[in-house]
Design an enzyme around this catalytic site. Structure first.
Site, mmCIF file in Angstrom:
data_model
loop_
_atom_site.group_PDB
_atom_site.id
_atom_site.type_symbol
_atom_site.label_atom_id
_atom_site.label_comp_id
_atom_site.label_asym_id
_atom_site.label_seq_id
_atom_site.Cartn_x
_atom_site.Cartn_y
_atom_site.Cartn_z
ATOM 1 N N LYS A 72 -11.722 46.941 24.029
ATOM 2 C CA LYS A 72 -11.343 47.294 25.403
ATOM 3 C C LYS A 72 -12.197 48.479 25.859
ATOM 4 O O LYS A 72 -11.817 49.634 25.663
ATOM 5 C CB LYS A 72 -9.846 47.641 25.445
ATOM 6 N N GLU A 88 -9.877 50.692 21.900
ATOM 7 C CA GLU A 88 -10.207 51.159 23.247
ATOM 8 C C GLU A 88 -10.905 52.515 23.243
ATOM 9 O O GLU A 88 -10.256 53.554 23.221
ATOM 10 C CB GLU A 88 -8.938 51.248 24.117
HETATM 11 P P1 13P Z 1 -6.418 51.272 33.596
HETATM 12 O O1 13P Z 1 -6.879 49.866 33.798
HETATM 13 O O2 13P Z 1 -5.501 51.766 34.660
HETATM 14 O O3 13P Z 1 -7.562 52.200 33.303
HETATM 15 O O4 13P Z 1 -5.484 51.279 32.309
HETATM 16 C C1 13P Z 1 -5.881 50.605 31.196
HETATM 17 C C2 13P Z 1 -5.311 51.248 30.006
HETATM 18 O O5 13P Z 1 -4.527 50.662 29.297
HETATM 19 C C3 13P Z 1 -5.735 52.592 29.653
HETATM 20 O O6 13P Z 1 -5.398 52.854 28.320
#
Ligand code: 13P
Length: 339
Positions: free
Chosen positions: A220, A178
């Site tokens: 992600k 991510e």
């Molecule tokens: P949000 O969808 O609220 O941005 O959170 C996703 C997430 O896991 C951030 O690390």
């Protein structure tokens, strides 16, 4: 790779048409902030109750294939004595775990951030696996300003993500990678696109250097959007910008791209996902979600910390999950919000 078969099974269970990931891995300070907004004190029991409510929502598994949990949650139990990971799997929702230890300033690089948590990671992953986790998540964060993220900051973050992903695959957990370019600020959509492109290029170079099997990971990313203090963009514009950057940077071997919501409102996040799937019919990857706030917000507001509100909160969660499921199939329409 020692755990290749296991990793393939996890990818198979998580990457499915019309299903996405629920991010419920808020750290202690973040969940306290979410609870404060509904006037609920963040105690261990309230956190257990909230996360139990999420995983015991009957039918959620039709739309959700994975849930990201926080360390504390792995050992907590639902009302009927199952651990929360076990309860998730009764709906065929794969349990996973956030393993990073949060962001800090990157030393000697003003404005750049970096995420910590690599020391001892392999040992921690072995413990999480015994508690039922089958995948992991690590988030790097990039704030946008005139001079940041710097090229050096982008490299340092990519290196961390790749090292984390390699350790996960070596230990038999599918890594969710991510890199989040934040939407805070007054930058326009072109600036967000430029930074996202540089970030994704660096991340995939680093994953290659570290021998990470792209088939056995999930990306992600953020969608490409204008900054929060800039004008709002229409879903078609967001989708075009997002797909352009991802097609330039993400190899076709990656099975699934699961977007974070990043502060978009629930309806906005669903509408943008729908447009991405409409325009991305020819894309080589699945285009799905890993939303936190955009899935949980309306349910939290229905719950308010009260036991008698649990059914209403579960209905609210189910509704957002179903609308996002329709958006994954490019079949969502704004009128459905009122149904
Ligand atoms: P949000 O969808 O609220 O941005 O959170 C996703 C997430 O896991 C951030 O690390």
């Amino acid at each position: 790779m020692q755990y290749a078969t296991e990793l393939e099974t996890t990818i198979h269970d998580m990457v499915q048409k019309g299903r996405g990931i629920l991010a419920a891995d808020e750290s202690a300070p973040t969940i306290a902030k979410r609870f404060r907004a509904i006037d609920v004190e963040s105690t261990e029991e309230k956190r257990r109750a909230w996360r139990s409510l999420l995983v015991t929502t009957v039918g959620l598994g039709e739309y959700i294939s994975g849930i990201i949990l926080f360390e504390e949650t792995l050992a907590q139990k639902t009302g009927d004595g199952k651990t929360i990971p076990e309860a998730a799997w009764t709906e065929k929702i794969v349990p996973g775990i956030k393993v990073d230890k949060g962001k800090i300033p990157l030393a000697l690089s003003p404005g750049d951030l970096v995420t910590q948590g690599l020391d001892g990671l392999a040992e921690r992953l072995r413990g999480y696996r015994q508690q039922g986790a089958r995948f992991a998540k690590w988030r790097e964060v990039y704030a946008i300003d005139q001079h940041v993220p710097t090229p050096h900051g982008i490299e340092a973050n990519a290196e961390m993500l790749a090292r984390y992903a390699a350790v996960c695959q070596a230990e038999g957990l599918v890594p969710i990678v991510e890199p989040e370019v934040l939407m805070d600020g007054d930058h326009d959509i072109d600036r967000h696109a430029e930074v996202t492109e540089a970030v994704q290029h660096a991340v995939f170079h680093a994953l290659h250097r570290h021998h990470v099997a792209l088939e056995l990971m999930i990306l992600k990313p953020n969608m490409v959007l204008p900054g929060k203090s800039c004008r709002r963009a229409e879903p078609d514009e967001v989708a075009a910008a997002t797909l352009r950057i991802l097609k330039r940077t993400v190899p076709a071997a990656v099975p699934s791209i699961n977007f974070l919501s990043g502060g978009q409102g629930p309806e906005e996040a669903t509408a943008n996902l729908n447009a991405i799937n409409q325009q991305g019919r020819d894309a080589p990857w699945r285009l799905s979600i890993s939303y936190g706030r955009a899935l949980q917000q309306t349910a939290l507001q229905a719950w308010l910390g009260r036991k008698d509100n649990v059914p209403a909160a579960q209905q609210a969660l189910l509704k957002r999950a179903r609308l996002n499921h329709l958006a994954m199939l490019a079949k969502y329409r704004a009128e459905m919000e009122a149904e």
